[in-house]
Design a protein around this motif. Structure first.
Motif, PDB file in Angstrom:
ATOM      1  N   ASN A 118       7.529  -8.842  -9.442  1.00 15.42           N
ATOM      2  CA  ASN A 118       6.597  -7.895  -8.812  1.00 15.42           C
ATOM      3  C   ASN A 118       6.332  -6.727  -9.769  1.00 15.42           C
ATOM      4  N   SER A 120       7.191  -3.607  -9.730  1.00 16.48           N
ATOM      5  CA  SER A 120       8.350  -2.772 -10.053  1.00 16.48           C
ATOM      6  C   SER A 120       9.216  -3.444 -11.112  1.00 16.48           C
ATOM      7  N   HIS A 153       4.955   3.685 -10.292  1.00 15.19           N
ATOM      8  CA  HIS A 153       5.231   2.463 -11.048  1.00 15.19           C
ATOM      9  C   HIS A 153       6.142   1.503 -10.304  1.00 15.19           C
ATOM     10  N   VAL A 272      -0.551  -3.069 -13.370  1.00 13.42           N
ATOM     11  CA  VAL A 272      -0.220  -3.805 -12.149  1.00 13.42           C
ATOM     12  C   VAL A 272      -1.420  -3.789 -11.197  1.00 13.42           C
TER      13      VAL A 272
HETATM   14  N1  PMP Z   1       2.538  -0.076 -10.660  1.00 12.66           N
HETATM   15  C1  PMP Z   1       1.386   0.201 -10.034  1.00 12.66           C
HETATM   16  C2  PMP Z   1       0.268   0.849 -10.808  1.00 12.66           C
HETATM   17  C3  PMP Z   1       1.210  -0.100  -8.691  1.00 12.66           C
HETATM   18  O1  PMP Z   1       0.057   0.203  -8.088  1.00 12.66           O
HETATM   19  C4  PMP Z   1       2.276  -0.711  -7.990  1.00 12.66           C
HETATM   20  C5  PMP Z   1       2.175  -1.074  -6.526  1.00 12.66           C
HETATM   21  N2  PMP Z   1       1.260  -0.410  -5.777  1.00 12.66           N
HETATM   22  C6  PMP Z   1       3.456  -0.997  -8.680  1.00 12.66           C
HETATM   23  C7  PMP Z   1       3.551  -0.673 -10.015  1.00 12.66           C
HETATM   24  C8  PMP Z   1       4.614  -1.653  -7.996  1.00 12.66           C
HETATM   25  O2  PMP Z   1       4.303  -2.962  -7.683  1.00 12.66           O
HETATM   26  P1  PMP Z   1       5.129  -3.769  -6.580  1.00 12.66           P
HETATM   27  O3  PMP Z   1       4.781  -3.164  -5.251  1.00 12.66           O
HETATM   28  O4  PMP Z   1       4.627  -5.175  -6.710  1.00 12.66           O
HETATM   29  O5  PMP Z   1       6.562  -3.641  -6.910  1.00 12.66           O
END
Ligand code: PMP
Length: 468
Positions: A118, A120, A153, A272
């Motif tokens: 994901n 993160s 992030h 992301v």
């Molecule tokens: N980076 C950015 C720029 C995001 O927008 C997001 C989630 N909104 C993340 C990291 C984290 O992603 P995840 O929810 O899949 O862990």
């Protein structure tokens, strides 16, 4: 209440949700989806106006992605990348490397791919690699990172330490490691000037003098003077997402990247949200001619189908982890589902769709439809700013547009507007007072019109808002 809704109420804990509020209402229980439409267990239909939290690219139930996953299922769903290679992961890594190739030959080439689950974890991988690389290359034995105010992030502790949204982090302050931040180029709320008149009769504004990038230069210089130059700068290229959909003025990314490079720091690009065509170019960094040392991808990588992520990096970073086994220079990091075959198969099919001329044409035309429709919101007096980059839009609601006065978060204006939109068959989520519209690429002009109309009516309902 529907039996599934009851079960949800009894057992589920939803992310980023005040569960006391959640338990007051029967939730919408999604049963199926087709294109940009979601259908619930009661047969009601909704438009997926935030592409299922910014993940979905080509619509739900896409025949090509469905077929690719089914094909992969006849072979194997998952085998471990700890010890074994697999076909779709190898093919996907090669495709990603090709798409990420540098806009200029002078810049480092991203040719290594580390898969995870994901956004993160994609950031966590970049962070750990940059940390160790900075130590091994002799740049710093206490590597430190520069980030942008309001950045997000992810929620694992490394990613959260790079993030700069106080509300999400205050409770975990003691768990975070220290990072530094510079101001975001939030032009609508720029402390130096009124950089952009949002409407013809807006107050006086002055020319932008790039005070925000000066701050970046100062931060790098100050840290160098402290004897510990930054290991890397972390950015969400072109537009910061969870900060409230804050686009960077043209040239900002190019300037700050040049500053980082001049100071010998690496660049971690968190794409992301912005990757895979969301902002117009395939990767947002490329639109400013920037090639990062780390490119973090997730959300749309599988077309929004499965949890998968990738961190791309350079040969130089890779090489700093090479050595004799007994030197223990191995990157001691990984997840059970790293390089998962079903995810990689979905991602390969999504890339095929993304690269088709039909999709490229549809994205261009959808971007224009969104732009045209959003224009109709300016007359609403509680619409302060409308920000669009490609197929991402943030509409900032304010108490008073002339003073750009924000609503207190406790008033839950964004949440109430989104609830009113849901009653009109359009689903999205706010970021504070900013309502996000991020249609799947398959949305039609009519569907985009319905999304914007629902927002217009919802703002009027919630804020009893006559046209200004
Ligand atoms: N980076 C950015 C720029 C995001 O927008 C997001 C989630 N909104 C993340 C990291 C984290 O992603 P995840 O929810 O899949 O862990």
């Amino acid at each position: 209440m529907h039996p599934l809704a009851k079960l949800d109420h009894r057992h589920l804990w939803h992310p980023f949700t005040q569960m006391r509020d959640w338990l007051k209402h029967e939730p919408i229980v999604i049963k199926s989806g087709q294109g940009a439409v979601l259908r619930d267990v009661k047969g009601r239909e909704y438009l997926d106006a935030n592409a299922s939290i910014w993940t979905n690219l080509h619509g739900h139930n896409h025949p090509k992605i469905n077929a690719a996953i089914r094909r992969q299922l006849t072979l194997i769903a998952h085998s471990s990348a700890l010890g074994f290679a697999n076909e779709p992961a190898s093919l996907l890594a090669a495709r990603l490397v090709k798409k990420a190739s540098p806009p200029s030959r002078l810049q480092p080439k991203l040719n290594k791919v580390f898969f995870s689950d994901n956004g993160s974890t994609a950031m966590e991988v970049a962070l750990k690699l940059a940390y160790e690389h900075a130590q091994r290359s002799g740049r710093s034995n206490r590597p430190r990172f520069l980030t942008i105010d309001g950045s997000y992030h992810g929620d694992t502790m490394g990613a959260a330490s790079l993030g700069q949204i106080g509300l999400f982090q205050n409770s975990f302050a003691g768990l975070r490691f220290k990072t530094d931040k510079v101001m975001a180029p939030y032009c609508y709320r720029c402390p130096f000037n009124r950089a952009k008149p949002e409407r013809a009769d807006a107050r006086e504004y002055r020319k932008c003098n790039w005070e925000c990038t000066d701050k970046v230069e100062h931060a790098f210089a100050a840290q160098k003077n402290r004897g510990n130059p930054y290991a890397a700068m972390v950015v969400e290229p072109l537009i910061q997402g969870a900060a409230g959909m804050i686009p960077q003025p043209k040239g900002w990314l190019r300037r700050v990247s040049a500053i980082a490079r001049n100071h010998g720091a690496q660049i971690i690009a968190d794409e992301v949200m912005t990757g895979f065509g969301r902002t117009g170019t395939f990767f947002a960094s490329h639109s400013e001619g920037v090639q990062p040392d780390f490119l973090c991808l997730a959300k749309g990588i599988t077309g929004g189908y499965l949890p998968m992520a990738a961190t791309l990096t350079t040969q130089a970073v890779f090489d700093s982890f090479l050595g004799e086994y007994a030197e223990f220079k191995t990157f001691f990091h990984g997840h059970s589902f790293t390089g998962n075959q079903l995810g990689a198969a979905a991602a390969l099919a999504s890339l095929d769709v993304l690269e088709s001329s039909a999709s490229i044409k549809a994205r261009r035309s959808l971007e224009q439809s969104l732009r045209t429709e959003l224009e109709s919101l300016w007359p609403l007096q509680h619409v302060g700013d409308i920000r669009q980059v490609g197929l991402i839009a943030g509409i900032e609601l304010v108490r008073n547009w002339r003073k750009r006065e924000p609503f207190d978060l406790r008033e839950r204006v964004g949440i109430r507007v989104c609830e009113a939109m849901a009653r009109r068959g359009v689903l999205t989520r706010p970021i504070g007072n900013v309502v996000v519209l991020m249609p799947p690429y398959c949305a039609s002009a009519t569907q985009v019109r319905r999304m914007v109309s629902a927002l217009r009516e919802a703002v009027s309902e919630v804020l009893s808002n006559p046209a200004a």
